[in-house]
Design an enzyme around this catalytic site. Structure first.
Site, PDB file in Angstrom:
ATOM      1  N   ARG A  70       8.415   4.210   5.940  1.00 58.71           N
ATOM      2  CA  ARG A  70       9.603   4.016   6.773  1.00 58.71           C
ATOM      3  C   ARG A  70      10.878   3.700   6.007  1.00 58.71           C
ATOM      4  NH1 ARG A  70       6.644  -0.119  10.735  1.00 58.71           N
ATOM      5  NH2 ARG A  70       5.887  -0.737   8.682  1.00 58.71           N
ATOM      6  N   GLU A 112       8.636   7.385  10.617  1.00 58.47           N
ATOM      7  CA  GLU A 112       7.783   6.474  11.388  1.00 58.47           C
ATOM      8  C   GLU A 112       6.639   7.340  11.931  1.00 58.47           C
ATOM      9  OE1 GLU A 112       6.190   3.978  13.924  1.00 58.47           O
ATOM     10  OE2 GLU A 112       7.956   3.159  12.899  1.00 58.47           O
ATOM     11  N   PHE A 113       5.424   6.787  11.928  1.00 62.40           N
ATOM     12  CA  PHE A 113       4.274   7.604  12.336  1.00 62.40           C
ATOM     13  C   PHE A 113       4.404   8.152  13.757  1.00 62.40           C
ATOM     14  CE2 PHE A 113       1.723   4.788   9.251  1.00 62.40           C
ATOM     15  CZ  PHE A 113       2.018   5.630   8.194  1.00 62.40           C
ATOM     16  N   LYS A 177     -10.567   3.388   4.378  1.00 67.31           N
ATOM     17  CA  LYS A 177     -11.498   2.576   5.115  1.00 67.31           C
ATOM     18  C   LYS A 177     -10.779   1.352   5.693  1.00 67.31           C
ATOM     19  CE  LYS A 177     -12.482  -0.897   3.170  1.00 67.31           C
ATOM     20  NZ  LYS A 177     -11.518  -1.741   2.533  1.00 67.31           N
ATOM     21  N   LYS A 211     -16.599   4.536  -8.509  1.00 67.15           N
ATOM     22  CA  LYS A 211     -16.746   3.693  -9.708  1.00 67.15           C
ATOM     23  C   LYS A 211     -17.871   4.224 -10.577  1.00 67.15           C
ATOM     24  CE  LYS A 211     -15.064  -0.559  -7.500  1.00 67.15           C
ATOM     25  NZ  LYS A 211     -13.938  -1.082  -8.246  1.00 67.15           N
ATOM     26  N   GLU A 245     -14.632 -12.002  -5.087  1.00 71.00           N
ATOM     27  CA  GLU A 245     -13.240 -11.812  -5.531  1.00 71.00           C
ATOM     28  C   GLU A 245     -12.604 -13.170  -5.778  1.00 71.00           C
ATOM     29  OE1 GLU A 245     -11.122  -8.174  -3.881  1.00 71.00           O
ATOM     30  OE2 GLU A 245     -12.052  -9.033  -2.107  1.00 71.00           O
ATOM     31  N   HIS A 269     -18.416  -0.730   1.338  1.00 68.40           N
ATOM     32  CA  HIS A 269     -18.822  -0.830  -0.067  1.00 68.40           C
ATOM     33  C   HIS A 269     -20.247  -1.377  -0.242  1.00 68.40           C
ATOM     34  CE1 HIS A 269     -14.641  -0.126  -0.483  1.00 68.40           C
ATOM     35  NE2 HIS A 269     -14.228  -1.363  -0.629  1.00 68.40           N
ATOM     36  N   LYS A 367     -13.612 -13.914  -0.633  1.00 70.47           N
ATOM     37  CA  LYS A 367     -12.342 -13.997  -1.368  1.00 70.47           C
ATOM     38  C   LYS A 367     -12.163 -15.433  -1.846  1.00 70.47           C
ATOM     39  CE  LYS A 367      -9.907 -10.084   0.650  1.00 70.47           C
ATOM     40  NZ  LYS A 367      -9.893  -9.165  -0.509  1.00 70.47           N
TER      41      LYS A 367
HETATM   42  N1  NDP Z   1      -4.897  -2.824  -0.534  1.00 73.86           N
HETATM   43  C1  NDP Z   1      -6.151  -2.690  -0.947  1.00 73.86           C
HETATM   44  O1  NDP Z   1      -6.604  -3.357  -1.895  1.00 73.86           O
HETATM   45  C2  NDP Z   1      -7.041  -1.710  -0.268  1.00 73.86           C
HETATM   46  C3  NDP Z   1      -6.669  -1.039   0.872  1.00 73.86           C
HETATM   47  N2  NDP Z   1      -7.504  -0.127   1.449  1.00 73.86           N
HETATM   48  C4  NDP Z   1      -7.099   0.592   2.651  1.00 73.86           C
HETATM   49  O2  NDP Z   1      -5.923   1.336   2.375  1.00 73.86           O
HETATM   50  C5  NDP Z   1      -5.091   1.405   3.519  1.00 73.86           C
HETATM   51  C6  NDP Z   1      -3.699   0.882   3.153  1.00 73.86           C
HETATM   52  O3  NDP Z   1      -3.815  -0.461   2.779  1.00 73.86           O
HETATM   53  P1  NDP Z   1      -2.600  -1.258   2.119  1.00 73.86           P
HETATM   54  O4  NDP Z   1      -1.895  -0.423   1.147  1.00 73.86           O
HETATM   55  O5  NDP Z   1      -3.179  -2.546   1.675  1.00 73.86           O
HETATM   56  O6  NDP Z   1      -1.658  -1.492   3.380  1.00 73.86           O
HETATM   57  P2  NDP Z   1      -0.145  -1.967   3.378  1.00 73.86           P
HETATM   58  O7  NDP Z   1       0.062  -2.719   4.652  1.00 73.86           O
HETATM   59  O8  NDP Z   1       0.228  -2.619   2.110  1.00 73.86           O
HETATM   60  O9  NDP Z   1       0.674  -0.587   3.463  1.00 73.86           O
HETATM   61  C7  NDP Z   1       0.805   0.125   4.652  1.00 73.86           C
HETATM   62  C8  NDP Z   1       1.681   1.338   4.422  1.00 73.86           C
HETATM   63  O10 NDP Z   1       1.815   2.030   5.656  1.00 73.86           O
HETATM   64  C9  NDP Z   1       3.211   2.199   5.944  1.00 73.86           C
HETATM   65  N3  NDP Z   1       3.401   2.051   7.377  1.00 73.86           N
HETATM   66  C10 NDP Z   1       2.940   1.048   8.167  1.00 73.86           C
HETATM   67  N4  NDP Z   1       3.285   1.268   9.442  1.00 73.86           N
HETATM   68  C11 NDP Z   1       3.997   2.427   9.450  1.00 73.86           C
HETATM   69  C12 NDP Z   1       4.599   3.183  10.474  1.00 73.86           C
HETATM   70  N5  NDP Z   1       4.551   2.796  11.749  1.00 73.86           N
HETATM   71  N6  NDP Z   1       5.212   4.322  10.138  1.00 73.86           N
HETATM   72  C13 NDP Z   1       5.269   4.730   8.841  1.00 73.86           C
HETATM   73  N7  NDP Z   1       4.688   4.054   7.821  1.00 73.86           N
HETATM   74  C14 NDP Z   1       4.078   2.917   8.132  1.00 73.86           C
HETATM   75  C15 NDP Z   1       3.909   1.099   5.179  1.00 73.86           C
HETATM   76  O11 NDP Z   1       5.189   1.556   4.857  1.00 73.86           O
HETATM   77  P3  NDP Z   1       6.568   0.837   5.201  1.00 73.86           P
HETATM   78  O12 NDP Z   1       6.242  -0.527   5.720  1.00 73.86           O
HETATM   79  O13 NDP Z   1       7.299   0.862   3.909  1.00 73.86           O
HETATM   80  O14 NDP Z   1       7.141   1.740   6.195  1.00 73.86           O
HETATM   81  C16 NDP Z   1       3.065   1.024   3.928  1.00 73.86           C
HETATM   82  O15 NDP Z   1       3.471   2.029   3.042  1.00 73.86           O
HETATM   83  C17 NDP Z   1      -5.794   0.606   4.604  1.00 73.86           C
HETATM   84  O16 NDP Z   1      -6.542   1.485   5.394  1.00 73.86           O
HETATM   85  C18 NDP Z   1      -6.747  -0.311   3.820  1.00 73.86           C
HETATM   86  O17 NDP Z   1      -7.880  -0.657   4.558  1.00 73.86           O
HETATM   87  C19 NDP Z   1      -8.718   0.177   0.887  1.00 73.86           C
HETATM   88  C20 NDP Z   1      -9.140  -0.444  -0.254  1.00 73.86           C
HETATM   89  C21 NDP Z   1      -8.367  -1.468  -0.906  1.00 73.86           C
HETATM   90  O1  LIG Z   2     -11.689  -2.197  -0.115  1.00 72.82           O
HETATM   91  C1  LIG Z   2     -11.300  -3.239  -0.566  1.00 72.82           C
HETATM   92  O2  LIG Z   2     -11.542  -3.496  -1.876  1.00 72.82           O
HETATM   93  C2  LIG Z   2     -10.771  -4.463  -2.557  1.00 72.82           C
HETATM   94  C3  LIG Z   2     -11.495  -4.750  -3.860  1.00 72.82           C
HETATM   95  O3  LIG Z   2     -11.636  -3.579  -4.603  1.00 72.82           O
HETATM   96  P1  LIG Z   2     -12.144  -3.656  -6.122  1.00 72.82           P
HETATM   97  O4  LIG Z   2     -12.234  -2.247  -6.528  1.00 72.82           O
HETATM   98  O5  LIG Z   2     -11.124  -4.447  -6.867  1.00 72.82           O
HETATM   99  O6  LIG Z   2     -13.453  -4.353  -6.094  1.00 72.82           O
HETATM  100  C4  LIG Z   2     -10.600  -5.712  -1.729  1.00 72.82           C
HETATM  101  O7  LIG Z   2      -9.756  -6.633  -2.393  1.00 72.82           O
HETATM  102  C5  LIG Z   2      -9.991  -5.347  -0.401  1.00 72.82           C
HETATM  103  O8  LIG Z   2      -9.924  -6.483   0.441  1.00 72.82           O
HETATM  104  C6  LIG Z   2     -10.794  -4.291   0.305  1.00 72.82           C
HETATM  105  O9  LIG Z   2     -10.054  -3.787   1.400  1.00 72.82           O
END
Ligand code: NDP
Ligand SMILES: O=C1O[C@H](COP(=O)(O)O)[C@@H](O)[C@H](O)[C@H]1O
Length: 515
Positions: A70, A112-113, A177, A211, A245, A269, A367
């Site tokens: 966004r 925006e989505f 996921k 991994k 973690e 996982h 965690k």
């Molecule tokens: N973070 C992690 O360690 C891990 C995350 N995941 C998965 O990855 C996915 C993303 O996680 P994460 O990066 O932590 O999430 P964040 O909340 O950090 O990021 C979400 C992203 O989505 C965008 N976004 C949110 N709402 C909207 C909207 N309405 N329109 C457009 N863009 C939008 C945000 O952009 P902006 O706000 O700039 O618009 C941002 O770029 C999730 O499904 C999570 O389960 C999986 C493994 C590990």
């Molecule tokens: O999927 C997830 O994994 C991370 C941890 O990933 P790792 O590769 O560093 O073990 C976890 O922190 C997060 O909560 C979860 O969404």
């Protein structure tokens, strides 16, 4: 001679013989559209992994990356943020010429989505890349976004025509996921995704499968002879799967609260680790064979009927982590003070088949624990008889084979050894395999491997819908039980988790391995 059809094997490149395993797996012309490009995962893992792939020469010259979020950004702002992410988190050394080449193909589409106009703009942007960078109409859409938007974005891809492929191009969608919140929502999401993409274009990601050490579970089991005879109920006492973690939820309150540790990592996982450790040998390493064996195991998993004895959950309280005072979960930004979301979960499962009947599988994750460590530990039965004096074996534990998934990647075998000296004293020792000592190649990050697989169209490391649903079937009754007990047990940050988890093991006459 292979047939022409066989030759169009790898990357759709007819000049490459798929039988020649010495050639690196290289992606063909394509655009990767990264939804959620400003998020935590993109910054820490995905953008650095894309750079690492480019640095290893595994992306094609015209490869293009389109970020979507966004922010009111121009391409230049996106490139700057990506540059910082790469500098901070990439695995491979920074090389100016690689970065310059990669960043030329980086574009940003703000949106925006829920806004159809933003997807129309995206469609125009990728078509332009086909013209200017020869990306051939091949698009991978990576949904690194809050799970509640997975269906919205998939429907927008359909409406805007972005999901529609032509005969000589491909479209793929990568879904982060957790896939769903429970069985019902996972099925509903699958229906939405299937209305738009055929199964072979859907990549449900579980980064643990990318991994190296996780894939090595299969290598150790099926490339060797010495483990198979003992890989069963006759020798294994129990199995412990741990994902500990040391970090808290960071800035992810919006995602984490209401999801909790079990949905966040056990459903995916940890159950995948269980499946790989417990499954039978697949016929071959095709996606179909590997996934079929995993699904068979997941469908044999039994959740004990009395979950008050077979599960534990906790929430981190304030404490000390690495010499720094840290606040408790309920004080984290964005968390409601009466949240009942667990940040620690432990469950005992059984597998109803001939190989594993009666062997408990203990899974735990948390965690803000004392340190970061993920491992799968097979704990073997004690020797039926010890011909030594009792005092000689006082310190002898059970034999164990431990896959050290991270951070100290390798495999440990623990066994009893005579202590040097005049008396017959036997004590536990470890025999270690460490990647760094045996291989000169360093392990790629999971996301490097998985993004490359998506661009190549190689699905074995991606769980199929059946596995996702079977995993929810295991977790749903546990979540339902936990919903009836309210507040999780508190545990100190920097410690080992709630006491109730230790009690769960003690009731079975066992103890968790120290992390
Ligand atoms: N973070 C992690 O360690 C891990 C995350 N995941 C998965 O990855 C996915 C993303 O996680 P994460 O990066 O932590 O999430 P964040 O909340 O950090 O990021 C979400 C992203 O989505 C965008 N976004 C949110 N709402 C909207 C909207 N309405 N329109 C457009 N863009 C939008 C945000 O952009 P902006 O706000 O700039 O618009 C941002 O770029 C999730 O499904 C999570 O389960 C999986 C493994 C590990
Ligand atoms: O999927 C997830 O994994 C991370 C941890 O990933 P790792 O590769 O560093 O073990 C976890 O922190 C997060 O909560 C979860 O969404």
């Amino acid at each position: 001679m292979p047939s022409p059809a066989e030759l169009i094997g790898i990357d759709g490149n007819p000049l490459r013989d798929p039988r020649d395993k010495r050639l690196p797996r290289v992606a063909g012309p394509s655009v990767l559209v990264l939804f959620g490009v400003t998020g935590d995962l993109s910054r820490k893992k995905l953008l650095p992994a894309i750079y690492d792939l480019a640095n290893r020469g595994l992306l094609p010259p015209g490869f293009s990356l389109v970020g979507f979020a966004r922010r009111d950004w121009e391409n230049q702002d996106f490139r700057q943020v990506a540059y910082e992410a790469v500098k901070q988190h990439a695995r491979t050394p920074f090389r100016e010429e690689v970065w310059n080449h990669l960043s030329e193909g980086m574009h940003f589409v703000p949106g925006e989505f829920n806004d159809p106009g933003a997807f129309d703009a995206l469609a125009m942007a990728v078509k332009e890349l086909d013209e200017t960078r020869g990306t051939g109409g091949n698009y991978a859409f990576y949904l690194s976004i809050p799970p509640k938007f997975f269906d919205v974005v998939v429907e927008q891809l359909q409406r805007s025509g972005l999901a529609e492929r032509t005969n000589d191009s491909w479209r793929r969608v990568v879904i982060e996921k957790p896939f769903g919140h429970d069985l019902k929502s996972a099925q509903e999401l699958n229906n939405v995704v299937h209305r738009v993409f055929p199964e072979e274009s859907i990549f449900r990601i579980d980064h643990y499968l990318g991994k190296e050490t996780v894939q090595n579970i299969l290598a150790l089991r099926f490339a060797n002879t010495m483990y198979e005879p003992i890989w069963n109920r006759s020798y294994v006492d129990h199995v412990q799967i741990t994902m500990a973690e040391d970090i808290g939820i960071g800035g992810r309150a919006g995602y984490y609260d209401g999801i909790g540790a079990a949905r966040d990592v056990i459903q995916n996982h940890l159950l995948q680790l269980l499946a790989l450790t417990a499954m039978e040998e697949p016929v071959d390493f095709s996606a179909e064979s590997v996934r079929a064996e995993k699904a068979k195991i997941l469908s044999s998993v039994r959740v004990p009927s009395d979950l008050s004895l077979a599960s534990a959950r906790g929430q981190y309280a304030a404490g000390w982590q690495g010499g720094v005072k840290v606040q408790g979960y309920l004080d984290e930004d964005g968390i409601s003070p009466d949240s009942t979301t667990e940040t620690y979960a432990a469950i005992k499962l059984e597998i109803d088949n001939r190989r594993w009947a009666g062997v408990p599988w203990y899974l735990r994750t948390g965690k803000r624990l004392s340190r970061r460590a993920t491992e799968v530990a097979m704990i073997f039965q004690r020797a039926p008889h010890l011909p030594f004096e009792a005092t000689a074996t006082e310190e002898l534990g059970q034999n164990a084979l431990v896959f050290r998934v991270q951070p100290d990647e390798g495999i440990t075998v623990r066994f009893g050894s005579k202590v040097p000296g005049p008396s017959m004293e036997v004590r536990d020792v470890n025999m270690d395999f460490a990647y760094g000592e045996s291989f000169t190649e360093s392990s790629p990050e999971a996301y490097e491997r998985l993004i490359l697989d998506v661009l190549i169209g190689d699905p074995p490391l991606f769980p199929r819908q059946e596995e996702v649903e079977l995993s929810w079937k295991i977790l749903d009754p546990i979540e339902e039980y936990w919903a009836t007990i309210g507040q999780p047990d508190q545990y100190k940050s920097g410690g080992y988790g709630p006491k109730s988890s230790d009690r769960m093991m003690k009731r079975d006459g066992r103890a968790w391995r120290r992390i």
